[in-house]
Design an enzyme around this catalytic site. Structure first.
Site, PDB file in Angstrom:
ATOM      1  N   LYS A 138      -2.201  -1.566  -3.854  1.00  0.00           N
ATOM      2  CA  LYS A 138      -3.058  -0.384  -3.775  1.00  0.00           C
ATOM      3  C   LYS A 138      -2.231   0.892  -3.859  1.00  0.00           C
ATOM      4  O   LYS A 138      -1.199   0.960  -3.193  1.00  0.00           O
ATOM      5  CB  LYS A 138      -3.796  -0.452  -2.431  1.00  0.00           C
ATOM      6  CG  LYS A 138      -4.699   0.689  -2.133  1.00  0.00           C
ATOM      7  CD  LYS A 138      -5.264   0.527  -0.747  1.00  0.00           C
ATOM      8  CE  LYS A 138      -6.119   1.738  -0.464  1.00  0.00           C
ATOM      9  NZ  LYS A 138      -6.589   1.763   0.883  1.00  0.00           N
ATOM     10  N   ARG A 142     -10.894   9.635   2.153  1.00  0.00           N
ATOM     11  CA  ARG A 142     -10.747  10.302   3.452  1.00  0.00           C
ATOM     12  C   ARG A 142     -11.880  11.305   3.670  1.00  0.00           C
ATOM     13  O   ARG A 142     -12.287  11.548   4.804  1.00  0.00           O
ATOM     14  CB  ARG A 142      -9.374  10.967   3.550  1.00  0.00           C
ATOM     15  CG  ARG A 142      -8.255   9.916   3.576  1.00  0.00           C
ATOM     16  CD  ARG A 142      -6.866  10.533   3.543  1.00  0.00           C
ATOM     17  NE  ARG A 142      -5.840   9.508   3.411  1.00  0.00           N
ATOM     18  CZ  ARG A 142      -4.555   9.763   3.158  1.00  0.00           C
ATOM     19  NH1 ARG A 142      -4.157  11.016   3.006  1.00  0.00           N
ATOM     20  NH2 ARG A 142      -3.693   8.775   3.058  1.00  0.00           N
ATOM     21  N   LYS A 161       0.849  -1.185   0.000  1.00  0.00           N
ATOM     22  CA  LYS A 161       0.000   0.000   0.000  1.00  0.00           C
ATOM     23  C   LYS A 161       0.887   1.239   0.000  1.00  0.00           C
ATOM     24  O   LYS A 161       1.687   1.441   0.915  1.00  0.00           O
ATOM     25  CB  LYS A 161      -0.905  -0.015   1.236  1.00  0.00           C
ATOM     26  CG  LYS A 161      -1.785   1.217   1.350  1.00  0.00           C
ATOM     27  CD  LYS A 161      -2.810   1.079   2.466  1.00  0.00           C
ATOM     28  CE  LYS A 161      -3.630   2.352   2.606  1.00  0.00           C
ATOM     29  NZ  LYS A 161      -4.625   2.231   3.671  1.00  0.00           N
TER      30      LYS A 161
HETATM   31  C1  PBG Z   1      -7.085   3.596   5.617  1.00  0.00           C
HETATM   32  C2  PBG Z   1      -7.568   3.317   4.233  1.00  0.00           C
HETATM   33  C3  PBG Z   1      -7.466   4.196   3.159  1.00  0.00           C
HETATM   34  C4  PBG Z   1      -8.077   3.586   2.076  1.00  0.00           C
HETATM   35  C5  PBG Z   1      -8.549   2.345   2.509  1.00  0.00           C
HETATM   36  N1  PBG Z   1      -8.227   2.191   3.844  1.00  0.00           N
HETATM   37  C6  PBG Z   1      -6.905   5.557   3.098  1.00  0.00           C
HETATM   38  C7  PBG Z   1      -5.639   5.851   3.752  1.00  0.00           C
HETATM   39  O1  PBG Z   1      -4.763   5.001   3.919  1.00  0.00           O
HETATM   40  O2  PBG Z   1      -5.494   7.013   4.141  1.00  0.00           O
HETATM   41  C8  PBG Z   1      -8.203   4.214   0.724  1.00  0.00           C
HETATM   42  C9  PBG Z   1      -9.221   3.669  -0.195  1.00  0.00           C
HETATM   43  C10 PBG Z   1      -9.562   4.550  -1.334  1.00  0.00           C
HETATM   44  O3  PBG Z   1      -8.959   5.625  -1.542  1.00  0.00           O
HETATM   45  O4  PBG Z   1     -10.492   4.194  -2.054  1.00  0.00           O
HETATM   46  N2  PBG Z   1      -6.944   2.539   6.481  1.00  0.00           N
END
Ligand code: PBG
Length: 328
Positions: free
Chosen positions: A250, A207, A197
């Site tokens: 991701k 967010r 990620k």
């Molecule tokens: C946080 C989380 C995020 C996403 C999924 N889980 C955002 C982040 O790490 O700040 C992003 C998913 C998306 O943008 O569709 N645990």
């Protein structure tokens, strides 16, 4: 292979021959649908930066789940929006048996026992700092956060979830989660690890959806540097060793090279998260009439299959399945 003996256009002559030689296909089985759940009653809130995507209160969730099940999609990935007054820096709320996630899991499994329910295991929606771990002296502390995440995973398992999906990027958390689940008799509860990620600006709209933007700093001390590819394999291998059943890459399209490298190299199913910013970009361009929305969606999704994804988390899942059905 030389012209004129070889004419590659022969296999592109008609839709019939194109579909006969097509290497990759999309099907409803490929998709996991992210769902945003919020407290309250009769709520269906559109997320301003994600046109056409909503937060649902639990009492309205069946409308959404009905449609998903009818389309033949098999899996949902649950996220919760937590009210500001329930956020802290200790992980109190995410452990509650009657917390929103726990209720959402029970509700979904009770009403749709055949749906494969995956839960987001994360602290950021619950964190007064908007971080994926416990904060001490402006640092996101790894080991106590990982231990807490294991407890959260267990509480989701107790609520009946099929698979937990830790999205935090703390080191070692898959190992702790696997052990915690096994020690408590949940050896059949799976783990989809957000293994690779990246610290990405494409998460912005998500967010907004969960009101979970970091209150200070950024997530670069735990999420990966977009400039790196080698550590992707290290992250993925570690999570497999620690007990992940599915690993995830991701975001999606900006990281197709990573998806391809990881899925070529490793032997367990690889999922990809087509994230919120990717959704919003397509929606915005389509709204302006600059791109053909449906065609761009399908081209984006097939690129994930071509790069080796077994599964795709996408906000376009329902739309894509409808398009697949229409094109048959
Ligand atoms: C946080 C989380 C995020 C996403 C999924 N889980 C955002 C982040 O790490 O700040 C992003 C998913 C998306 O943008 O569709 N645990």
């Amino acid at each position: 292979m030389r012209y004129p003996g070889t004419r590659l256009r022969r296999n592109r002559k008609s839709e019939a021959i194109r579909s006969m030689v097509r290497e990759n296909q999309l099907s409803p089985d490929d998709f996991m649908v992210p769902l945003f759940i919020t407290e309250g009653e009769n709520v269906k809130d559109e997320i301003p930066s994600m046109p056409g995507y909503f937060r649902h209160s639990l009492d309205r969730l069946n409308y959404e789940l009905d449609e998903i099940a009818e389309l033949g999609i098999r899996s949902v990935l649950l996220f919760v929006k937590v009210p500001e007054d329930k956020k802290d820096n200790n992980g109190t709320e995410p452990l509650r048996d009657d917390g929103l996630m726990q209720r959402a899991i029970k509700h979904t499994k009770e009403n749709y026992p055949d749906l494969f329910v995956i839960s987001d295991v994360a602290l950021d929606p619950y964190s007064s700092y908007g971080h994926d771990g416990i904060v001490k002296n402006n640092e996101i502390v790894n080991d106590i956060s990982a231990e807490l995440l294991a407890k959260i995973a267990l509480s989701h398992a107790c609520a009946g979830v099929d698979m937990v999906a830790p999205s935090d990027m703390m080191d070692g958390r898959i190992d702790l989660i696997r052990k915690k689940l096994d020690q408590n008799g949940y050896e059949n509860t799976g783990i989809m690890a957000y293994s690779v990620k990246y610290a990405s600006a494409f998460y912005g709209p998500f967010r907004d959806a969960l009101d979970s933007a970091p209150g200070f700093g950024d997530k670069k001390t735990y999420q990966m540097d977009p400039a790196n590819s080698k550590e992707a394999l290290v992250e993925a291998r570690m999570d497999i060793q620690e007990g992940a059943d599915i690993i995830m890459i991701k975001p999606g399209q900006p990281y197709l090279d990573i998806l391809k490298a990881v899925s070529d190299e490793l032997e367990i199913p690889v999922s990809v998260y087509h994230v919120s910013g990717e959704y919003s970009m397509i929606k915005a361009a389509a709204e302006k009439g600059w791109l053909n929305e449906n065609e761009v969606i399908m081209e984006s999704l097939i690129s994930f299959k071509r790069a080796g994804a077994s599964l795709i988390v996408t906000y376009f899942a329902k739309q894509a399945v409808k398009l697949l059905n229409g094109s048959k």
